[in-house]
Design a protein around this motif. Structure first.
Motif, PDB file in Angstrom:
ATOM      1  N   GLU A  56       4.610   5.370 -10.586  1.00  8.37           N
ATOM      2  CA  GLU A  56       5.261   4.226 -11.235  1.00  8.37           C
ATOM      3  C   GLU A  56       4.273   3.453 -12.110  1.00  8.37           C
ATOM      4  O   GLU A  56       4.675   2.691 -12.997  1.00  8.37           O
ATOM      5  N   ASP A  57       2.957   3.630 -11.856  1.00  9.38           N
ATOM      6  CA  ASP A  57       1.961   2.998 -12.716  1.00  9.38           C
ATOM      7  C   ASP A  57       2.131   3.426 -14.172  1.00  9.38           C
ATOM      8  O   ASP A  57       1.837   2.664 -15.098  1.00  9.38           O
ATOM      9  N   LEU A  58       2.590   4.645 -14.364  1.00  3.04           N
ATOM     10  CA  LEU A  58       2.677   5.206 -15.714  1.00  3.04           C
ATOM     11  C   LEU A  58       3.825   4.629 -16.532  1.00  3.04           C
ATOM     12  O   LEU A  58       3.810   4.695 -17.765  1.00  3.04           O
ATOM     13  N   ILE A  59       4.812   4.066 -15.857  1.00  2.00           N
ATOM     14  CA  ILE A  59       5.966   3.533 -16.585  1.00  2.00           C
ATOM     15  C   ILE A  59       5.984   2.006 -16.609  1.00  2.00           C
ATOM     16  O   ILE A  59       6.863   1.421 -17.230  1.00  2.00           O
ATOM     17  N   GLU A  60       5.032   1.387 -15.940  1.00  2.00           N
ATOM     18  CA  GLU A  60       4.967  -0.075 -15.937  1.00  2.00           C
ATOM     19  C   GLU A  60       4.470  -0.560 -17.291  1.00  2.00           C
ATOM     20  O   GLU A  60       3.400  -0.161 -17.752  1.00  2.00           O
ATOM     21  N   LYS A  61       5.230  -1.429 -17.922  1.00  2.00           N
ATOM     22  CA  LYS A  61       4.890  -1.927 -19.256  1.00  2.00           C
ATOM     23  C   LYS A  61       3.553  -2.676 -19.244  1.00  2.00           C
ATOM     24  O   LYS A  61       3.326  -3.548 -18.408  1.00  2.00           O
ATOM     25  N   ASP A  62       2.676  -2.297 -20.145  1.00  2.00           N
ATOM     26  CA  ASP A  62       1.368  -2.948 -20.321  1.00  2.00           C
ATOM     27  C   ASP A  62       0.476  -2.843 -19.088  1.00  2.00           C
ATOM     28  O   ASP A  62      -0.466  -3.630 -18.924  1.00  2.00           O
ATOM     29  N   SER A 116       2.587  -7.750 -12.848  1.00  3.81           N
ATOM     30  CA  SER A 116       1.698  -6.654 -12.465  1.00  3.81           C
ATOM     31  C   SER A 116       1.118  -6.874 -11.073  1.00  3.81           C
ATOM     32  O   SER A 116       1.085  -5.955 -10.247  1.00  3.81           O
ATOM     33  N   ASP A 117       0.684  -8.089 -10.790  1.00  2.00           N
ATOM     34  CA  ASP A 117       0.170  -8.399  -9.449  1.00  2.00           C
ATOM     35  C   ASP A 117       1.255  -8.200  -8.392  1.00  2.00           C
ATOM     36  O   ASP A 117       1.001  -7.649  -7.312  1.00  2.00           O
ATOM     37  N   LEU A 118       2.449  -8.667  -8.690  1.00  2.00           N
ATOM     38  CA  LEU A 118       3.544  -8.534  -7.727  1.00  2.00           C
ATOM     39  C   LEU A 118       3.862  -7.066  -7.463  1.00  2.00           C
ATOM     40  O   LEU A 118       4.088  -6.667  -6.314  1.00  2.00           O
ATOM     41  N   PHE A 119       3.874  -6.239  -8.489  1.00  2.00           N
ATOM     42  CA  PHE A 119       4.173  -4.812  -8.298  1.00  2.00           C
ATOM     43  C   PHE A 119       3.110  -4.130  -7.452  1.00  2.00           C
ATOM     44  O   PHE A 119       3.416  -3.244  -6.645  1.00  2.00           O
ATOM     45  N   LYS A 120       1.856  -4.554  -7.596  1.00  2.00           N
ATOM     46  CA  LYS A 120       0.788  -3.957  -6.776  1.00  2.00           C
ATOM     47  C   LYS A 120       0.961  -4.357  -5.310  1.00  2.00           C
ATOM     48  O   LYS A 120       0.724  -3.555  -4.407  1.00  2.00           O
ATOM     49  N   LEU A 121       1.389  -5.596  -5.074  1.00  2.00           N
ATOM     50  CA  LEU A 121       1.647  -6.030  -3.706  1.00  2.00           C
ATOM     51  C   LEU A 121       2.796  -5.240  -3.108  1.00  2.00           C
ATOM     52  O   LEU A 121       2.730  -4.806  -1.943  1.00  2.00           O
ATOM     53  N   ILE A 122       3.858  -5.024  -3.876  1.00  2.00           N
ATOM     54  CA  ILE A 122       4.999  -4.243  -3.390  1.00  2.00           C
ATOM     55  C   ILE A 122       4.575  -2.818  -3.042  1.00  2.00           C
ATOM     56  O   ILE A 122       5.081  -2.220  -2.083  1.00  2.00           O
ATOM     57  N   GLN A 123       3.617  -2.264  -3.782  1.00  2.00           N
ATOM     58  CA  GLN A 123       3.168  -0.900  -3.539  1.00  2.00           C
ATOM     59  C   GLN A 123       2.428  -0.749  -2.210  1.00  2.00           C
ATOM     60  O   GLN A 123       2.475   0.318  -1.593  1.00  2.00           O
ATOM     61  N   VAL A 124       1.752  -1.795  -1.758  1.00  2.00           N
ATOM     62  CA  VAL A 124       0.892  -1.648  -0.581  1.00  2.00           C
ATOM     63  C   VAL A 124       1.409  -2.362   0.662  1.00  2.00           C
ATOM     64  O   VAL A 124       0.811  -2.227   1.737  1.00  2.00           O
ATOM     65  N   ALA A 125       2.494  -3.124   0.543  1.00  2.00           N
ATOM     66  CA  ALA A 125       2.937  -3.900   1.708  1.00  2.00           C
ATOM     67  C   ALA A 125       4.464  -3.979   1.760  1.00  2.00           C
ATOM     68  O   ALA A 125       5.150  -3.849   0.743  1.00  2.00           O
ATOM     69  N   ASN A 126       4.961  -4.201   2.953  1.00  2.00           N
ATOM     70  CA  ASN A 126       6.385  -4.434   3.158  1.00  2.00           C
ATOM     71  C   ASN A 126       6.654  -5.909   2.888  1.00  2.00           C
ATOM     72  O   ASN A 126       6.310  -6.771   3.697  1.00  2.00           O
ATOM     73  N   VAL A 127       7.218  -6.196   1.730  1.00  2.00           N
ATOM     74  CA  VAL A 127       7.462  -7.582   1.347  1.00  2.00           C
ATOM     75  C   VAL A 127       8.901  -7.760   0.922  1.00  2.00           C
ATOM     76  O   VAL A 127       9.581  -6.808   0.516  1.00  2.00           O
ATOM     77  N   ASP A 128       9.358  -8.984   1.022  1.00  2.00           N
ATOM     78  CA  ASP A 128      10.680  -9.368   0.535  1.00  2.00           C
ATOM     79  C   ASP A 128      10.453 -10.435  -0.532  1.00  2.00           C
ATOM     80  O   ASP A 128      10.088 -11.572  -0.215  1.00  2.00           O
TER      81      ASP A 128
END
Length: 450
Positions: free
Chosen positions: A356-362, A46-58
């Motif tokens: 995508e928040d709506l389909i993220e498990k838990d 969940s933390d990783l997905f939030k980071l992906i949402q707000v920043a350009n990360v690899d």
């Protein structure tokens, strides 16, 4: 008096733009940062997905001791990140850190792993986002602070109430402007029925799980089922019960709201009073007092029965001579004494902006905006070489205070911790308990030997 009379007027976009000097869109256009994740379970992903949402990360690499976690996380990350690539997979975080030049490491492993993994990531040159609580014993937290300072890296702790939009407004519009008047008492609570208390039999360790590595420096319990997601939290071998899990959030929020440092004295009482049938060894009932000059902050949890206030089952209540403020991750209410208008604050959701928040498990929908804001603040601190809102030292104070409350409960006496000497004043027995024994071959970190 109608508590719902006044509805918050500040828009979510204005609230969220306050995170960091660069704002929400800036980091999406930056050169991608190389990211690794340790602990690919529920909140790690969940933390990783939030980071992906707000920043350009690899997302270069993911580490977990559960092969099923790894496979699931790799698929989801490939779907989420811009490159579409699957990250490299590891079961030993040390190998991941040695073989990849990572800019950022997220740590979502159980509490007993936070210190060793955080310090190793800092030594590798990465900035770290580590989940709360910072540690299982006090000296681990002291070592984490020392490592962050020695290696001059940013460490953000996952106490995201400080980045919760409606609570940011509460601090600015109620507390900071003095609407509460003289504040002389605080209550904090959690009445969730979240304490696992089963009695599963011992069983063979499944092939997909490295249980020895999962246990790491903690005592090795007989295997009685998959320890994640909730089962491990019920044992003192791996964490600090509801005090360290839920209490740390509320204490940290109150400390931030009122600009409080270390408590002068901590006392606690509790035990297993109701839920006696299972293996759990964490208290089902506990109270604690964190003493400050002319202000006591009182914690209470029960994992049974009904909450005192159905609308605020996990909350803080700040009492002033001009009014009372109730706050939680879901809402807040200011109730003035005498004449005046009650003010209600609602949680901010961003379902339309981030479908995508709506389909993220838990996924915790109410916490998603706060977690994104927390990531932006983390990135902003890296960019500015500054301290984030939930800097490791602040996270350590809140975490260690909860750990000391548990020690007070165990010892049956109040404790006064001196952070300068890293001792419990006039209490050698308690001082020895600030550092717990590690399982061989793991070596306990010490702030003077980082």
């Amino acid at each position: 008096m109608n508590r719902r009379y006044f509805i918050k007027g500040t828009s979510a976009s204005i609230v969220l733009s306050s995170f960091g000097s660069y704002g929400f869109e800036y980091f999406k256009n930056e050169k991608p940062k190389r990211v690794g994740l340790i602990g690919a379970g529920w909140y790690g992903k969940s933390d990783l997905f939030k980071l992906i949402q707000v920043a350009n990360v690899d997302v270069i690499a993911i580490c977990d001791v559960d092969q099923n976690h790894l496979a699931t996380a790799a698929e989801l990350v490939a779907q989420r990140q811009k490159s579409g690539k699957k990250p490299k997979l590891y079961t030993d975080y040390r190998k991941m850190l040695e073989t990849n030049n990572l800019d950022i490491v997220l740590i979502g492993s159980p509490d007993h792993w936070h210190a060793l993994q955080c310090i190793s990531a800092l030594k590798s040159g990465a900035h770290v986002y580590v989940q709360k609580p910072t540690s299982v014993d006090v000296m681990e937290g002291e070592a984490m602070v020392a490592a962050a300072r020695k290696y001059d890296r940013v460490v953000q702790v996952g106490t995201q109430r400080k980045s919760t939009p409606h609570l940011i407004d509460v601090k600015k519009e109620i507390v900071d402007v003095g609407l509460l008047g003289n504040i002389a008492h605080v209550e904090m609570c959690c009445y969730y029925h979240m304490r696992a208390d089963g009695n599963p039999p011992e069983q063979p360790v499944p092939d997909f799980l490295d249980y020895d590595m999962w246990t790491g420096p903690a005592p090795l319990r007989p295997y009685d089922g998959i320890p994640h997601k909730r089962w491990w939290r019920t044992f003192r071998e791996y964490g600090n019960g509801m005090m360290g899990d839920m209490g740390v959030h509320m204490l940290d929020t109150v400390r931030w709201m009122l600009d409080l440092g270390w408590p002068e004295r901590i006392s606690s009482q509790g035990g297993i009073y109701v839920q006696k049938g299972g293996k759990s060894n964490t208290p089902d009932t506990q109270s604690a007092v964190f003493e400050y000059p002319e202000l006591n902050c009182i914690w209470q949890h029960r994992s049974w029965g009904s909450p005192v206030d159905e609308e605020y089952p996990w909350a803080f209540i700040i009492y002033g001579d001009k009014g009372v403020l109730k706050g939680s991750p879901m809402q807040a209410d200011f109730m003035p004494n005498g004449t005046g208008t009650p003010i209600h604050f609602d949680v901010v959701y961003e379902k339309e902006k981030y479908p995508e928040d709506l389909i993220e498990k838990d996924n915790e929908l109410h916490a998603a905006p706060a977690n994104r804001g927390h990531m932006i603040d983390f990135l902003d601190a890296i960019q500015n070489n500054s301290r984030p809102i939930a800097d490791i030292e602040e996270g350590h104070i809140s975490s260690a205070s909860c750990i000391l409350a548990n020690l007070s409960m165990d010892l049956g006496r109040p404790l006064v911790y001196d952070p300068k000497t890293r001792t419990v004043v006039d209490d050698e027995e308690a001082t020895q308990l600030l550092t717990r024994e590690y399982r061989t071959p793991w070596i306990h970190p010490h702030p003077d030997r980082i």
